[in-house]
Design an enzyme around this catalytic site. Sequence first.
Site, PDB file in Angstrom:
ATOM      1  N   SER A 125       0.829  -1.208   0.000  1.00 51.47           N
ATOM      2  CA  SER A 125       0.000   0.000   0.000  1.00 51.47           C
ATOM      3  C   SER A 125       0.861   1.255   0.000  1.00 51.47           C
ATOM      4  O   SER A 125       1.951   1.267   0.562  1.00 51.47           O
ATOM      5  CB  SER A 125      -0.883  -0.009   1.260  1.00 51.47           C
ATOM      6  OG  SER A 125      -1.511   1.248   1.437  1.00 51.47           O
ATOM      7  N   TYR A 150      -1.694  -1.202  10.892  1.00 49.99           N
ATOM      8  CA  TYR A 150      -1.995  -1.734   9.551  1.00 49.99           C
ATOM      9  C   TYR A 150      -0.851  -1.388   8.603  1.00 49.99           C
ATOM     10  O   TYR A 150      -0.274  -2.264   7.949  1.00 49.99           O
ATOM     11  CB  TYR A 150      -3.311  -1.174   9.003  1.00 49.99           C
ATOM     12  CG  TYR A 150      -3.397  -1.329   7.511  1.00 49.99           C
ATOM     13  CD1 TYR A 150      -3.152  -0.246   6.662  1.00 49.99           C
ATOM     14  CD2 TYR A 150      -3.652  -2.567   6.938  1.00 49.99           C
ATOM     15  CE1 TYR A 150      -3.165  -0.400   5.294  1.00 49.99           C
ATOM     16  CE2 TYR A 150      -3.677  -2.725   5.571  1.00 49.99           C
ATOM     17  CZ  TYR A 150      -3.423  -1.636   4.754  1.00 49.99           C
ATOM     18  OH  TYR A 150      -3.424  -1.791   3.391  1.00 49.99           O
ATOM     19  N   LYS A 154       2.327  -3.748   6.549  1.00 50.04           N
ATOM     20  CA  LYS A 154       2.690  -3.743   5.122  1.00 50.04           C
ATOM     21  C   LYS A 154       4.203  -3.510   4.988  1.00 50.04           C
ATOM     22  O   LYS A 154       4.878  -4.153   4.195  1.00 50.04           O
ATOM     23  CB  LYS A 154       1.921  -2.659   4.367  1.00 50.04           C
ATOM     24  CG  LYS A 154       0.434  -2.943   4.197  1.00 50.04           C
ATOM     25  CD  LYS A 154       0.199  -4.267   3.484  1.00 50.04           C
ATOM     26  CE  LYS A 154      -1.271  -4.582   3.315  1.00 50.04           C
ATOM     27  NZ  LYS A 154      -1.494  -5.911   2.718  1.00 50.04           N
TER      28      LYS A 154
END
Length: 337
Positions: A125, A150, A154
């Site tokens: 992302s 989150y 990644k």
Amino acid sequence: MKILVTGGLGFIGSHTVVELQNEGFEVVVIDNLSNSSEDVLKGIEAITGKKPLFEKLDLREKSAVQDFFKKHADVNGVIHFAASKAVGESVGNPLLYYENNINALVYILQELEKKQEANFIFSSSCTVYGQAETMPINEDSAVQPAMSPYGNTKQIGEEIITDVAKVSGINAILLRYFNPIGAHPSVEIGELPIGVPQNLVPFITQTGIGLRKELMVYGNDYPTPDGTCIRDYIHVVDLAKAHVVALQRLLNKKNQDKVETFNLGTGVGSSVLEVINAFEKVSGQKLAYQIVDRREGDVTLAYADTTKANEVLGWKTQSTLEQAMESAWKWEQKIRS
Ligand code: WQD
């Protein structure tokens, strides 16, 4: 060629399964149905005429992952979408995110490193860039300290893959998505947010259909032309196609490094108000919204430099913001009809 798609019944996963099948790949899907439904299989079949193989399994169970790879030893490539992805939720429940997004990745990589050669596409992302210093954002832009667990999963995921690829037969491509929106033009599959949508576009379409009273615009005092945040909204079908191109790059051994990274966006930044205008244009109706305070953790600007994806990967987006918004609106109308 048999391809494993983890999280293949999710939003981006399901659209990627369709594009893989359109290219003649045999697809096996793993999904734990925590954020999706088996009905999505019917939607995929309605589009391609082929129902992918499906195994309901939780990738946090190491033995289940091992059993899967024993049973499907002929998998030629893996596209790994399965992960928890709500930024806000990750702040309140970090261990859910570290377990689901990291452990699962490790268990899959442990199976792939046993192979002579393995091809691995990772769903990453633009969040890894935080608020990038310069716009548009290219792949050499600094990865900044994550603003949420989150985002951190990644970043950690990319580092794990890079370390493992150095000492194994794994070849990997990291795909850093900007803001995926829209739905398949067939309106057979699309985004199915559970509960109150966190993301802008599903909240807009749910407001348009009357499910939500009004959209809260999180701040219009940012240093941008109209004061609202700017993002790079990419049609989910364009994004899905990029995954097939990336996989074929590895299968055809065209990759120049063991791990390659590509930003996937349109290269065009759109403000929140511009997205609202696009909705009003394609729906022919006014959207109810009000300006409220900024949302914690939002960056002002994020849109992609698409040069590397266009010139090295050989992929570029085809759809405009309005076309993506129109597909999102048609999907919302379909699922509420
Ligand atoms: C976009 C803009 C909000 C909702 C996140 C993740 C990213 C990726 C995509 C998973 C921002 C504004 C939003 C609302 C609003 N997810 N907004 N009212 O935050 O850019 O990216 O989702 O991979 O990793 O970080 O997307 O759609 O939440 O917000 O005003 O009700 O819309 O402030 O400016 P975001 P978003």
